[in-house]
Scaffold this active site. Structure first.
Site, mmCIF file in Angstrom:
data_model
loop_
_atom_site.group_PDB
_atom_site.id
_atom_site.type_symbol
_atom_site.label_atom_id
_atom_site.label_comp_id
_atom_site.label_asym_id
_atom_site.label_seq_id
_atom_site.Cartn_x
_atom_site.Cartn_y
_atom_site.Cartn_z
ATOM 1 C CE1 TYR A 1 2.407 1.851 0.783
ATOM 2 C CE2 TYR A 1 3.623 2.646 -1.123
ATOM 3 C CZ TYR A 1 3.458 1.732 -0.108
ATOM 4 O OH TYR A 1 4.344 0.684 0.027
ATOM 5 N NE ARG B 1 5.851 4.084 1.200
ATOM 6 C CZ ARG B 1 6.000 4.973 0.200
ATOM 7 N NH1 ARG B 1 5.142 5.955 0.051
ATOM 8 N NH2 ARG B 1 7.006 4.863 -0.623
ATOM 9 C CG ASP C 1 5.784 -5.491 -7.309
ATOM 10 O OD1 ASP C 1 4.850 -4.679 -7.237
ATOM 11 O OD2 ASP C 1 5.691 -6.587 -7.893
#
Ligand SMILES: *[C@@H]1O[C@H](CO)[C@@H](O)[C@H](O)[C@H]1NC(C)=O
Ligand SMILES: *[C@@H]1O[C@H](CO)[C@@H](O)[C@H](O)[C@H]1NC(C)=O
Length: 450
Positions: free
Chosen positions: A175, A180, A405
């Protein structure tokens, strides 16, 4: 912010201990960090993001507390690491890569969980919380600075395999794409396309490959780049996603090919039922994933797709959540059973893994697209290879429950308004950092209970 508050709370219940140095996996820097900036022996203060540096295992020669991934690393380094074996490269095993293997418990998450449990005053809740350290979750390589830690874990897994006689599979998330999280802001990464991002990404993959080559006796399974390809299916109207399209495909292809060359079993991230499961999206999604598979020379190590990563959907809902109205694919099982045959028709015989780490409670959200620290969520079904469909290799916990998150601080550069919606828990710290009150809720609402 919350990380700081929770650590203060932790310190306040242990007044006799003074941390002149941070413990392994403790925080050691970041904007507004007031605690120790050095680490105990055997660990190194490592930049994670502007708000968070962390003590990671290792010695001072391998990394430093300064940002290790500037554009100065943009030339691709060909690592000449001495390899102790040929790597588990050539012959992929047929069938489900999880079968016959114990999923390695990553010490990074276990340490976060143990510290969180120690900070709880309710002893019954603390005991349940501590048990989460024994449930496998994936290790997110969300910065290049975490790659040496992967080497440590592979070494630990190899040692455990030898001592226990039980084969180990080490689960990771790849990731770190440049630009991104192109349609949101909360998880903006360290590389940008405009500033050597593709070369930086190749270097990141090369470093992962070099670590894996050194430990050929343990198996590695990887989820590839959450949200990235799904964004290319539905979010090309967002300029950052349109601009990233070619780079994402090139970089993901590189990751698939290189990781296949060292025998990593891979599942590309495929969003979730409420994203790519809609009638307008599912066939375009199948076409894109099949083309990515072919770009990796249809390697059997590209085993399939991962769904519901870091999301909250049920695998099999007792009845559709009202927010799913209009979508016949109202849970992950329906989505997978619809998508699987389309992939097969397109030449990709894909298998699936499904994240259920935070899916224990349902019907929590105002809208299906809400994803940020959803209120009332609980830990879900435990990782297992007993699944309701032959298309599903395993139920997994990809998202380490308790890591935020995204921040709810509207002044933060990584603020995403989704994280201040009424169904998002607030105040919330930066993405990836520990969120103590959120973890407590996941524990208390766990279903099945802990
Ligand atoms: C993990 O590996 C590192 C490096 O090889 C070692 O220092 C450490 O003691 C190991 N930890 C465990 C729990 O085996
Ligand atoms: C929010 O973020 C800004 C910018 O980083 C910072 O200056 C401010 O102190 C933060 N506010 C809170 C309440 O954490």
């Amino acid at each position: 912010m919350f990380k700081f508050a929770s650590l203060l709370a932790f310190l306040s219940v242990l007044p006799s201990i003074s941390y002149a140095q941070s413990q392994v996996y403790g925080q050691c820097g970041g904007i507004q960090w007031g605690g120790p900036t050095t680490c105990v022996s055997g660990s190194v203060c490592t930049y994670v993001n502007d708000y968070y540096s962390q003590c990671l295992p290792g010695s001072a020669t391998s990394s430093t507390s300064t940002r290790s991934t500037t554009s100065s690393t943009s030339t691709r380094t060909t690592t000449s690491t001495t390899t102790t074996g040929t790597g588990p490269t050539s012959t992929p095993a047929a069938g489900n890569p999880f079968v016959g293997y114990d999923v390695f418990l990553n010490p990074y998450y276990a340490a976060e969980v143990k510290a969180a449990a120690a900070a709880m005053t309710d002893s019954s809740l603390a005991a349940k919380a501590a048990s989460v350290a024994n449930i496998p979750s994936f290790f997110w390589l969300d910065t290049v600075s975490k790659v040496p830690t992967l080497g440590t874990f592979l070494s630990n897994a190899t040692a455990l395999q030898t001592s226990s006689g039980k084969k180990q599979i080490v689960p990771i998330v790849v990731y770190d794409l440049p630009d991104r999280d192109c349609a949101a802001k909360a998880s903006n990464g360290e590389f940008s396309i405009a500033n050597g991002g593709q070369a930086n990404y190749y270097n990141y993959i090369d470093q992962i490959v070099a670590q894996i080559k050194q430990y050929p006796n343990v198996r590695v399974v990887a989820v590839i780049e959450p949200d990235s390809l799904a964004n290319l299916v539905t979010n090309l109207n967002v300029a950052k996603c349109a601009n990233a399209q070619t780079t994402y495909k090139t970089c993901v292809t590189y990751a698939l090919q290189q990781l296949a060359s060292v025998g990593v079993y891979m599942y590309m991230d495929a969003g979730h039922a409420g994203w790519l499961g809609w009638p307008a999206n599912i066939q375009p999604a199948a076409s894109l994933f099949a083309s990515m598979y072919k770009s990796a020379n249809s390697s059997p190590f590209v085993r399939g797709l991962a769904t519901n990563v870091a999301n909250y959907n049920a695998l099999s809902a007792a009845s559709p959540d009202p927010i799913t109205q209009g979508n016949s694919n109202y849970d992950e099982l329906h989505y997978i059973q619809a998508l699987g045959p389309m992939l097969a028709s397109a030449g990709f015989p894909a298998q699936f893994v499904v994240d259920q780490g935070r899916s224990g409670q349902q019907n929590l959200r105002n809208q299906w697209g809400d994803w940020c620290n959803i209120k009332g969520a609980g830990f879900g079904t435990r990782p297992t290879t007993s699944t309701p469909s032959s298309l599903i290799d395993a139920i997994v916990w990809v998202k380490p429950g308790g890591e935020s998150d995204g921040t709810s601080n509207s002044s933060s550069p990584r603020f995403d308004s989704t994280c201040s919606l009424s169904d998002a828990t607030q105040p919330a710290p930066e993405a990836g950092t520990w969120f103590q009150t959120y973890f407590e809720t996941l524990v208390s609402k766990a279903n099945p209970s802990l």
